[in-house]
Design a protein around this motif. Structure first.
Motif, PDB file in Angstrom:
ATOM      1  N   GLU A   1      12.916  80.520  27.740  1.00 32.81           N
ATOM      2  CA  GLU A   1      14.204  80.021  28.206  1.00 32.81           C
ATOM      3  C   GLU A   1      14.614  78.844  27.334  1.00 32.81           C
ATOM      4  N   SER A   2      15.862  78.526  27.348  1.00 35.81           N
ATOM      5  CA  SER A   2      16.343  77.362  26.608  1.00 35.81           C
ATOM      6  C   SER A   2      15.580  76.117  27.042  1.00 35.81           C
ATOM      7  N   GLN A   3      15.272  75.251  26.093  1.00 34.91           N
ATOM      8  CA  GLN A   3      14.521  74.036  26.382  1.00 34.91           C
ATOM      9  C   GLN A   3      15.429  72.845  26.715  1.00 34.91           C
ATOM     10  N   GLU A   4      16.705  73.071  26.861  1.00 34.98           N
ATOM     11  CA  GLU A   4      17.651  71.972  27.000  1.00 34.98           C
ATOM     12  C   GLU A   4      17.432  71.094  28.223  1.00 34.98           C
ATOM     13  N   LYS A   5      16.826  71.607  29.285  1.00 37.29           N
ATOM     14  CA  LYS A   5      16.572  70.814  30.489  1.00 37.29           C
ATOM     15  C   LYS A   5      15.072  70.755  30.790  1.00 37.29           C
ATOM     16  N   LEU A   6      14.285  70.736  29.752  1.00 36.50           N
ATOM     17  CA  LEU A   6      12.831  70.782  29.852  1.00 36.50           C
ATOM     18  C   LEU A   6      12.254  69.640  30.678  1.00 36.50           C
ATOM     19  N   GLY A   7      12.788  68.455  30.528  1.00 36.06           N
ATOM     20  CA  GLY A   7      12.256  67.288  31.224  1.00 36.06           C
ATOM     21  C   GLY A   7      12.209  67.436  32.731  1.00 36.06           C
ATOM     22  N   GLY A   8      13.188  68.127  33.303  1.00 35.57           N
ATOM     23  CA  GLY A   8      13.238  68.309  34.749  1.00 35.57           C
ATOM     24  C   GLY A   8      12.258  69.332  35.279  1.00 35.57           C
ATOM     25  N   THR A   9      11.631  70.095  34.395  1.00 32.59           N
ATOM     26  CA  THR A   9      10.701  71.135  34.840  1.00 32.59           C
ATOM     27  C   THR A   9       9.239  70.779  34.573  1.00 32.59           C
ATOM     28  N   LEU A  10       9.000  69.650  33.935  1.00 33.62           N
ATOM     29  CA  LEU A  10       7.625  69.210  33.682  1.00 33.62           C
ATOM     30  C   LEU A  10       7.035  68.584  34.947  1.00 33.62           C
ATOM     31  N   PRO A  11       5.707  68.546  35.051  1.00 28.71           N
ATOM     32  CA  PRO A  11       5.081  67.929  36.236  1.00 28.71           C
ATOM     33  C   PRO A  11       5.568  66.497  36.440  1.00 28.71           C
ATOM     34  N   ASP A  12       5.845  66.156  37.688  1.00 27.74           N
ATOM     35  CA  ASP A  12       6.329  64.809  38.030  1.00 27.74           C
ATOM     36  C   ASP A  12       5.339  63.749  37.574  1.00 27.74           C
ATOM     37  N   GLY A  13       5.865  62.707  36.978  1.00 22.38           N
ATOM     38  CA  GLY A  13       5.053  61.565  36.607  1.00 22.38           C
ATOM     39  C   GLY A  13       4.206  61.733  35.358  1.00 22.38           C
ATOM     40  N   LEU A  14       4.303  62.869  34.678  1.00 23.19           N
ATOM     41  CA  LEU A  14       3.511  63.099  33.472  1.00 23.19           C
ATOM     42  C   LEU A  14       4.128  62.327  32.304  1.00 23.19           C
ATOM     43  N   PRO A  15       3.430  61.332  31.757  1.00 23.58           N
ATOM     44  CA  PRO A  15       3.965  60.638  30.587  1.00 23.58           C
ATOM     45  C   PRO A  15       4.026  61.593  29.381  1.00 23.58           C
ATOM     46  N   VAL A  16       5.164  61.609  28.706  1.00 20.61           N
ATOM     47  CA  VAL A  16       5.358  62.470  27.543  1.00 20.61           C
ATOM     48  C   VAL A  16       5.726  61.595  26.351  1.00 20.61           C
ATOM     49  N   TYR A  17       5.024  61.803  25.244  1.00 17.61           N
ATOM     50  CA  TYR A  17       5.295  61.113  23.986  1.00 17.61           C
ATOM     51  C   TYR A  17       5.557  62.174  22.927  1.00 17.61           C
ATOM     52  N   ILE A  18       6.578  61.944  22.101  1.00 19.07           N
ATOM     53  CA  ILE A  18       6.906  62.888  21.034  1.00 19.07           C
ATOM     54  C   ILE A  18       6.925  62.135  19.707  1.00 19.07           C
ATOM     55  N   TYR A  19       6.180  62.658  18.740  1.00 20.73           N
ATOM     56  CA  TYR A  19       6.034  62.045  17.418  1.00 20.73           C
ATOM     57  C   TYR A  19       6.598  63.008  16.381  1.00 20.73           C
ATOM     58  N   HIS A  20       7.359  62.461  15.430  1.00 18.09           N
ATOM     59  CA  HIS A  20       7.910  63.315  14.378  1.00 18.09           C
ATOM     60  C   HIS A  20       8.080  62.491  13.103  1.00 18.09           C
ATOM     61  N   GLY A  21       7.629  63.037  11.998  1.00 21.61           N
ATOM     62  CA  GLY A  21       7.762  62.369  10.713  1.00 21.61           C
ATOM     63  C   GLY A  21       9.154  62.570  10.128  1.00 21.61           C
ATOM     64  N   THR A  22       9.694  61.520   9.529  1.00 18.05           N
ATOM     65  CA  THR A  22      11.039  61.602   8.949  1.00 18.05           C
ATOM     66  C   THR A  22      11.084  62.491   7.708  1.00 18.05           C
ATOM     67  N   GLU A  23       9.935  62.768   7.106  1.00 20.64           N
ATOM     68  CA  GLU A  23       9.880  63.589   5.891  1.00 20.64           C
ATOM     69  C   GLU A  23       9.317  64.986   6.167  1.00 20.64           C
ATOM     70  N   ASP A  24       9.406  65.450   7.398  1.00 25.85           N
ATOM     71  CA  ASP A  24       8.892  66.768   7.781  1.00 25.85           C
ATOM     72  C   ASP A  24       9.746  67.859   7.142  1.00 25.85           C
ATOM     73  N   GLU A  25       9.134  68.695   6.323  1.00 32.79           N
ATOM     74  CA  GLU A  25       9.851  69.800   5.679  1.00 32.79           C
ATOM     75  C   GLU A  25       9.638  71.129   6.395  1.00 32.79           C
ATOM     76  N   GLU A  26       8.777  71.154   7.398  1.00 31.01           N
ATOM     77  CA  GLU A  26       8.526  72.382   8.171  1.00 31.01           C
ATOM     78  C   GLU A  26       9.456  72.469   9.379  1.00 31.01           C
ATOM     79  N   VAL A  27       9.470  71.412  10.165  1.00 33.22           N
ATOM     80  CA  VAL A  27      10.314  71.336  11.362  1.00 33.22           C
ATOM     81  C   VAL A  27      11.311  70.209  11.118  1.00 33.22           C
ATOM     82  N   PRO A  28      12.592  70.525  11.048  1.00 27.41           N
ATOM     83  CA  PRO A  28      13.585  69.486  10.758  1.00 27.41           C
ATOM     84  C   PRO A  28      13.487  68.291  11.704  1.00 27.41           C
TER      85      PRO A  28
END
Length: 183
Positions: A115-142
């Motif tokens: 399904e579309s991931q656009e509202k993913l945050g509302g479907t994750l377990p309550d209270g689960l801390p989420v951290y997202i890391y991304h490199g500015t020079e990533d050539e695989e995933v924009p």
């Protein structure tokens, strides 16, 4: 007490043994001896399909203790976060760390598998801390996929890593610091 860390690899031929093992080694070094790293090989890494990876991840999640740390890289991160959103196991996890995850859906990579991931945050377990890391020079995933995730999971802590590639320079010291701050 030793805390479990589940690390889900990215996709691509040889990724488990030739690429992501360096990320695992970096995280092990950053965390130290109080953490037990679990690094399962995902099925058919060279040509993955969402369902088989989701099933493998669900089995791994079911075998973990409460308070385990979850880490996923690239495609593995995407399947991990979707597995938690769709079928969260009946246990609580300490945190979810997503490393350079491709965003599936509008603005990201097209897919018919989830399904579309656009509202993913509302479907994750309550209270689960989420951290997202991304490199500015990533050539695989924009790098733009990070902003899509920031909107989809507004409660997530976003870490933009300057001058880092898809493998984040094989340096997960920031991830280790964040995990330790939550434990």
């Amino acid at each position: 007490m030793t805390r479990q860390v589940l690390f889900i690899q990215g996709a691509g031929g040889g990724t488990h043994d030739e690429w992501d093992h360096r990320l695992v080694a970096s995280l092990e070094e950053a965390l130290g001896p109080d953490y037990e790293m679990r690094y399962p090989r995902m099925p058919n890494e060279a040509d993955p399909d969402h369902l088989s990876w989701k099933e493998a991840i669900a089995q791994e999640l079911a075998s973990l203790d409460d308070d385990a740390v979850l880490v996923g890289h690239s495609y593995g991160a995407t399947v991990l976060v979707n597995t938690l959103a769709e079928d969260a196991p009946e246990r609580s996890f300490r945190c979810l760390m997503l490393l350079a995850p491709p965003f599936l859906g509008e603005g990201g990579w097209p897919t018919d598998e989830v399904e579309s991931q656009e509202k993913l945050g509302g479907t994750l377990p309550d209270g689960l801390p989420v951290y997202i890391y991304h490199g500015t020079e990533d050539e695989e995933v924009p790098f733009a996929h990070l902003e899509l995730y920031a909107r989809a999971i507004p409660q997530a802590v976003i870490r933009r890593l300057d001058n880092r590639d898809h493998q984040l320079g094989n340096d997960l010291s920031e991830v280790g610091k964040d995990i330790k701050s939550l434990v």
